[in-house]
Write an enzyme that holds these catalytic residues in place. Structure first.
Site, PDB file in Angstrom:
ATOM      1  N   CYS A  76      46.964  91.011  34.970  1.00  0.00           N
ATOM      2  CA  CYS A  76      47.675  91.558  36.131  1.00  0.00           C
ATOM      3  C   CYS A  76      49.023  92.137  35.705  1.00  0.00           C
ATOM      4  CB  CYS A  76      47.851  90.472  37.193  1.00  0.00           C
ATOM      5  SG  CYS A  76      48.444  91.094  38.779  1.00  0.00           S
ATOM      6  N   CYS A 185      56.017  88.423  30.902  1.00  0.00           N
ATOM      7  CA  CYS A 185      54.966  89.263  31.477  1.00  0.00           C
ATOM      8  C   CYS A 185      54.374  90.227  30.461  1.00  0.00           C
ATOM      9  CB  CYS A 185      55.513  90.049  32.667  1.00  0.00           C
ATOM     10  SG  CYS A 185      56.813  91.208  32.226  1.00  0.00           S
TER      11      CYS A 185
END
Length: 199
Positions: A76, A185
């Site tokens: 994601c 991330c």
């Protein structure tokens, strides 16, 4: 915000800024973008993920895939953040970011200036403490994201960010359901803590 404020004093009217809109940002972040536009008279460049990539990912894994596994969360983040940033960086020769060494163990060794895939990445606040950042903000009346007043210390996508508890690490509010994963991330560091190279 500190870097943006500094840059606006150094080169008023010539600052170029962009931000990633992942499609999952909290409303407060959108409000902050408007606050910054008005304060600094900057037309932010908003960078979005590829809609076809989002559609394939959500169709295949569901809208909240990030809760199912570290690998799904990283997918994601890759689709919503890393790939759009990589596309944007291909258009630039250099960029500045607000990484600080004191934010986490993963970030402890970041250099102030480095070369990554032919581009210069500048982290002017690398050796600043959280207290130095706060002092600059107070002294220069820099706009502050409203979620910081609600115990957030790192702000990302709404479902993946929560306030931190007293004594927790600055990055503890990110992906808090993951026990042993690195709290990154992928736009700066890979899951193993190595620096991400944007092709």
């Amino acid at each position: 915000m500190v870097i943006l404020d500094m840059a606006s004093h150094i080169a008023p009217g010539r600052v170029r800024a962009f931000t990633l809109d992942t499609g999952r940002l909290p409303q407060e972040t959108h409000d902050m973008i408007e606050t910054v536009r008005r304060r600094y008279e900057i037309d932010f460049e908003i960078v979005f993920p590829n809609p076809q990539e989002i559609e394939r990912m959500v169709s295949g894994h569901g809208p909240n895939l990030f809760y199912s596994s570290v690998q799904a969360r990283q997918l994601c983040c890759d689709v919503r953040k890393v790939r759009p940033l990589t596309r944007k960086l291909r258009t630039l020769r250099a960029w500045a970011t607000g990484l600080r060494r004191s934010q986490s163990q993963t970030r402890a060794g970041i250099p102030k200036v480095e070369q990554a895939d032919g581009r210069i990445k500048i982290s002017p606040l690398a050796d600043w403490s959280a207290e130095q950042v706060e002092a600059y903000i107070r002294e220069h009346n820099v706009p502050v994201h409203p979620l910081y007043a609600r115990a957030y210390t790192s702000i990302g996508c709404a479902p993946c960010t929560r306030p931190v508890q007293i004594g927790e690490d600055e990055r503890a509010g990110r992906w808090w359901w993951e026990d042993d994963a690195k709290k990154e991330c992928g736009i700066h560091f890979a899951a193993d803590g190595t620096i991400t190279r944007h092709a």
